[in-house]
Structure formats: structure tokens, C-alpha cells
Design an enzyme around this catalytic site. Structure first.
Site, PDB file in Angstrom:
ATOM      1  N   CYS A   1      -0.974  -4.060  -1.905  1.00 29.65           N
ATOM      2  CA  CYS A   1      -0.101  -5.100  -1.364  1.00 29.65           C
ATOM      3  C   CYS A   1       0.212  -4.676   0.053  1.00 29.65           C
ATOM      4  O   CYS A   1       1.038  -3.797   0.274  1.00 29.65           O
ATOM      5  CB  CYS A   1       1.186  -5.228  -2.190  1.00 29.65           C
ATOM      6  SG  CYS A   1       2.380  -6.362  -1.444  1.00 29.65           S
TER       7      CYS A   1
ATOM      8  N   CYS B   1       4.005  -5.496   1.205  1.00 33.96           N
ATOM      9  CA  CYS B   1       5.192  -4.810   0.667  1.00 33.96           C
ATOM     10  C   CYS B   1       4.773  -3.917  -0.494  1.00 33.96           C
ATOM     11  O   CYS B   1       4.155  -2.896  -0.293  1.00 33.96           O
ATOM     12  CB  CYS B   1       6.254  -5.821   0.256  1.00 33.96           C
ATOM     13  SG  CYS B   1       5.630  -7.187  -0.749  1.00 33.96           S
ATOM     14  N   SER B   2       5.101  -4.311  -1.708  1.00 28.13           N
ATOM     15  CA  SER B   2       4.803  -3.440  -2.846  1.00 28.13           C
ATOM     16  C   SER B   2       4.609  -4.230  -4.131  1.00 28.13           C
ATOM     17  O   SER B   2       4.976  -3.759  -5.199  1.00 28.13           O
ATOM     18  CB  SER B   2       5.926  -2.428  -3.032  1.00 28.13           C
ATOM     19  OG  SER B   2       7.153  -3.113  -3.221  1.00 28.13           O
ATOM     20  N   CYS B   3       4.066  -5.451  -4.062  1.00 26.50           N
ATOM     21  CA  CYS B   3       3.806  -6.239  -5.272  1.00 26.50           C
ATOM     22  C   CYS B   3       2.931  -5.401  -6.212  1.00 26.50           C
ATOM     23  O   CYS B   3       1.903  -4.863  -5.796  1.00 26.50           O
ATOM     24  CB  CYS B   3       3.085  -7.539  -4.937  1.00 26.50           C
ATOM     25  SG  CYS B   3       4.109  -8.683  -4.010  1.00 26.50           S
TER      26      CYS B   3
END
Lengths: 192, 97
Positions: free
Chosen positions: A98, A101-103
Site C-alpha cells: 500500500c 498508507c498501510s491498507c
């Protein structure tokens, strides 16, 4: 006192009481979600993969609709983003990142490992995926195409790795024991 | 885009070379490295409330979301031919080529 210095449990109780008072979420709904979050771990994803390796019809359902397949084996998915499953084959290897961000497919893999959120991983996965894989010790057979999956929006993606050679006759529980979280993100591949 | 239905798999598209973040506060799910790039629709993933509005608590219309594949070496001028980057993109960022 800033929010960061607040006692976490007291803050949780205060916010829970406000959510209940305003009819947004009941304490039991919050407890249910909290339990599901705590239960989420790579072991859940491993159960799905091992089931797919041993049950062709489950595998087909999992590739068509990851959310429904997860629910079928008792992983709570209600209210969570849809889960998509990417199948590694002899032709194509998937790597999930991702960049924004941090999906991460938390319902089936739990909290993302620290490196998944690092700027280095996010930048290099899209720019130099083969260099990154090599550093993980993942060497693909020649001719295998790399497909980097940048998880930018409403889906969460997990990888269905290829079943390793030398596992004929293994049952699902034993197969699940082979799998690490990185195998289901595509930085590594499972082996015996 | 005013297409009546979702774009079929195989449709060639270009990501708009647009930079809303240069005009003011913005929440964008289209990575920088894809602005202006050409790719191919792999799959329609459904329609979801536009996160660009959700992020600011504005009413959010549902937008079609697509999985779009891009040739990886073309994005970075490095890499191995045949490798791809597959990304979720909303319809309002895509122009049919």
C-alpha cells in the site's frame, strides 16, 4: 493533559459511554469487534490458504469472493472492507503493497508487520519489486511475471501462494503450519 | 466519465495528469507515480463512496472502482518487461484512450 498522555482504558470507557449514549454503538457491539480484532492473525489466512489447497471448490469460491470464503470458515468480516484474493501461479507472482498508507487484510492476517508500513518497503515494492524479493530470499523461476498490487482503495488483498512440492497427502492443519504472513503478502513463498 | 455501464476488461485508459493537492487540501487515492500513465482495465470492482469526499465528511457519491494494470518498467524506466503494477482506481481519474 494531551490525549496521548491519557490513560488508555479510561479514555476507552469514556468514548464507549459516549458512543452508547448517542446510539452509535452498544458496548456489546464494541466487545464483539474487539474480540474479532484480537483474534485476527496470520493463522486465519493460513487456514484459508490450506483449505484452498485441499478443497478445489473452496479455492474457486475464495478467488471469486474472499469475504464470503473467510466468513464460510468462521472469520468475522461484517463491516470490514471487501477481501480480494490473488492467485500465484507458475506464470505470475503477486506482491502486495500500500504505497499510500498501510491498507492490509487485517481480518485474515492481523496487524501489519512493521516493515509493511515503512517508507522503504512502500517505495521499493513498486519501483524495484525483484530487488526487494531477492532481499527476502525470494527467487522466482525464470519467466515468472511479477504483479505488484498497490492497495489504494476499498479492497484489501491477500495472496494465495502455490502449494509447495513435497506436501502430497498433508492435511489442511499441517499445510497451514507451513504458512507465514509474508507468504500471503507475496514477499516470500512457502516451502517445506 | 459518462459511460452508461462499467468499463469492460481490456479497456485502455489513461490516469488523469491532475494534481488536486496543489490546489488545496485534498485526500487522494491515486498514487503520484500513476498520474498521466496508461494502463488496461482488468476488472470492475464495484462502486464505493468517493473517499475524496468521505475524508472531509462531505456527501460522497458512489464511484465505480477498477483494477487497472500498468506495465511496471514503463512507470520507472527500470525493471523487467512483462512485470505489472495492478492498482485500484476510481472512474473519475480515468480517461478512455
Amino acid at each position: 493533559m494531551s490525549l496521548l498522555e491519557t490513560d488508555g482504558e479510561r479514555l476507552f470507557e469514556a468514548v464507549s459511554a459516549l458512543l452508547a449514549e448517542r446510539g452509535i454503538a452498544t458496548p456489546s457491539e464494541i466487545a464483539t469487534r474487539r474480540a474479532a480484532t484480537d483474534a485476527a492473525s496470520p493463522g486465519q489466512g493460513a487456514r484459508m490458504v490450506a483449505r484452498a489447497w485441499t478443497d478445489a471448490s473452496f479455492r474457486a469460491r475464495m478467488l471469486a469472493d474472499g469475504t464470503a470464503a473467510a466468513e464460510e470458515i468462521g472469520i468475522p468480516m461484517r463491516g470490514l472492507p471487501p477481501l480480494g484474493v490473488l492467485e500465484n501461479t507458475a506464470e505470475t507472482h503477486h506482491l502486495v503493497v500500500c504505497t499510500l498508507c498501510s491498507c492490509y487484510p487485517r481480518a485474515v492476517l492481523g496487524y501489519p508487520p512493521f516493515w509493511f508500513k515503512s517508507a522503504g518497503y512502500r517505495a521499493r515494492a513498486v519501483r524495484d519489486p525483484r530487488g526487494l524479493l531477492a532481499e527476502w530470499g525470494t527467487h522466482l523461476a525464470s519467466g515468472v511475471k511479477v504483479r505488484v498490487v498497490d492497495s489504494t482503495a476499498d479492497y484489501r488483498w491477500m495472496v494465495l501462494p502455490m502449494r509447495p512440492a513435497g506436501t502430497d497427502g498433508w492435511d489442511a492443519a499441517r499445510l497451514a503450519g507451513l504458512l507465514r504472513e509474508g507468504d500471503m503478502i507475496g514477499v516470500t513463498v512457502p516451502g517445506v | 466519465m459518462s459511460a452508461p455501464g462499467p468499463l469492460p476488461a481490456g479497456t485502455r485508459v489513461r490516469v488523469k495528469d491532475d494534481w488536486p493537492e496543489a490546489r488545496g487540501p485534498a485526500h487522494i487515492r491515486t498514487p503520484h507515480y500513476l498520474r498521466g500513465a496508461e494502463g488496461v482495465v482488468v476488472r470492475h470492482l464495484g462502486a464505493y463512496p468517493n473517499p475524496e469526499d468521505l475524508a472531509f465528511a462531505r456527501p460522497a457519491a458512489r464511484r465505480a472502482l477498477y483494477h487497472v494494470a500498468f506495465a511496471q518498467p514503463g512507470l520507472w524506466q527500470q525493471g523487467v518487461a512483462g512485470d505489472e503494477v495492478l492498482v485500484e482506481l476510481y472512474e473519475h481519474w480515468l480517461e478512455v484512450v
